[in-house]
Scaffold this motif. Structure first.
Motif, PDB file in Angstrom:
ATOM      1  N   SER A 158       0.712  -1.196   0.211  1.00 23.16           N
ATOM      2  CA  SER A 158       0.075  -0.051  -0.100  1.00 23.16           C
ATOM      3  C   SER A 158       0.817   1.179   0.050  1.00 23.16           C
ATOM      4  N   VAL A 159       1.978   1.339   0.734  1.00 23.01           N
ATOM      5  CA  VAL A 159       2.985   2.260   0.655  1.00 23.01           C
ATOM      6  C   VAL A 159       3.654   2.472  -0.446  1.00 23.01           C
ATOM      7  N   ALA A 202       3.076   9.874   3.158  1.00 19.99           N
ATOM      8  CA  ALA A 202       1.991   9.978   3.899  1.00 19.99           C
ATOM      9  C   ALA A 202       1.428   8.623   4.227  1.00 19.99           C
ATOM     10  N   ALA A 203       1.550   7.579   3.179  1.00 13.82           N
ATOM     11  CA  ALA A 203       1.101   6.289   3.353  1.00 13.82           C
ATOM     12  C   ALA A 203       1.792   5.682   4.447  1.00 13.82           C
ATOM     13  N   ARG A 227       3.488   7.046   6.890  1.00 11.36           N
ATOM     14  CA  ARG A 227       3.089   7.627   8.388  1.00 11.36           C
ATOM     15  C   ARG A 227       1.714   6.890   8.590  1.00 11.36           C
ATOM     16  N   ARG A 228       0.860   6.993   7.756  1.00 12.58           N
ATOM     17  CA  ARG A 228      -0.553   6.025   8.311  1.00 12.58           C
ATOM     18  C   ARG A 228      -0.361   4.733   8.987  1.00 12.58           C
ATOM     19  N   VAL A 229       0.623   4.026   7.943  1.00 13.20           N
ATOM     20  CA  VAL A 229       1.032   2.675   8.246  1.00 13.20           C
ATOM     21  C   VAL A 229       1.553   2.648   9.590  1.00 13.20           C
ATOM     22  N   GLU A 230       2.590   3.309   9.926  1.00 12.77           N
ATOM     23  CA  GLU A 230       3.333   3.430  11.131  1.00 12.77           C
ATOM     24  C   GLU A 230       2.371   3.802  12.295  1.00 12.77           C
ATOM     25  N   GLY A 231       1.484   4.837  12.221  1.00 11.62           N
ATOM     26  CA  GLY A 231       0.475   5.185  13.077  1.00 11.62           C
ATOM     27  C   GLY A 231      -0.357   3.780  13.425  1.00 11.62           C
ATOM     28  N   ALA A 232      -0.846   3.180  12.295  1.00 16.17           N
ATOM     29  CA  ALA A 232      -1.903   2.036  12.599  1.00 16.17           C
ATOM     30  C   ALA A 232      -1.080   1.004  13.352  1.00 16.17           C
TER      31      ALA A 232
END
Length: 241
Positions: A189-190, A198-199, A201-206
């Motif tokens: 997905s990244v 941005a992708a 950062r979202r993965v790291e956050g999730a």
């Protein structure tokens, strides 16, 4: 002309009792390395479909005969490139894990190293975009597991060992495979996102949120679901009363 170009890389170290053997072996290794180097550059820039064998042998300054001496064809050469890119990525992730004593820090650093790798154009093009199509799904997964799965097992083992759970190896491998599948999907997905940063950062956050949940369970001493009701030897559901 081709031999003269490649032979400059070959050390002239004779083998006692076998005249010329070392030089021939070194020349062969240099030729193969040159082919893989050029192929990696072209596959990363143009993609597998748009890269011809003529362009590869021209860039490596060898003949097609030399290429076919080392590889059965373009797909076999791509597989060697794929293996090298994956192995280098795995080494980088492993380096990020080295020396990390805290399991949660180890997991976070490993995740960040992985997300850095999947954002790089050569990895995105060769491994994520072309890998599954060229190698086929099963071969692709086999190569991926061979290079990166050990890192996932190390991370999962460290985090689960932080708890008081007494897990057997089969259960640990089950957790590792689930996490490996999630990481593979997240990496794709990244790598294919319009904005990879941005992708990432979202993965790291999730994933960081999920890890925080596991850490909370460890700190609370919550039992692993598979160990609940283990005293019920008949396999019947525990009496809610």
């Amino acid at each position: 002309m081709a031999k003269a170009s490649v032979s400059k890389l070959v050390p002239k170290v004779p083998v006692p009792g076998v005249p010329g053997a070392s030089r021939r072996a070194a020349y062969s290794a240099s030729t193969k390395r040159a082919l893989v180097d050029v192929a990696e550059q072209l596959f990363a820039e143009k993609g597998y479909a748009a890269t011809s064998l003529d362009a590869i042998v021209s860039g490596a300054r060898v003949t097609k005969g030399a290429l076919y001496h080392h590889f059965s064809g373009k797909q076999a050469l791509f597989e060697s490139v794929f293996e090298r890119v994956e192995q280098e990525a795995a080494k980088r992730i492993q380096k990020s894990l080295r020396g990390q004593k805290d399991p949660w820090r180890k997991a976070t650093e490993g995740l960040r190293a992985f997300l850095d790798v999947v954002q790089e154009p050569p990895y995105r093009r060769i491994v994520i975009q072309d890998g599954p199509a060229v190698l086929g799904y099963e071969r692709y997964r086999e190569q991926e597991e061979r290079s990166t799965f050990a890192n996932i097992v190390e991370i999962v083992r460290a985090t689960l060992d932080a708890g008081s759970w007494d897990l057997d190896e089969d259960m640990l491998q089950t957790f590792a495979r689930i996490f490996f599948g999630a990481m593979s999907s997240a990496g794709e997905s990244v790598a294919t996102a319009a904005d990879p940063e941005a992708a990432a950062r979202r993965v790291e956050g999730a994933i960081g949120f999920l890890l925080a949940g596991v850490q909370s369970l460890v700190e609370q001493g919550v039992a692993m679901p598979s160990t609940l009701d283990e005293d019920d030897e008949d396999g019947e559901a525990a009496d809610p009363e």
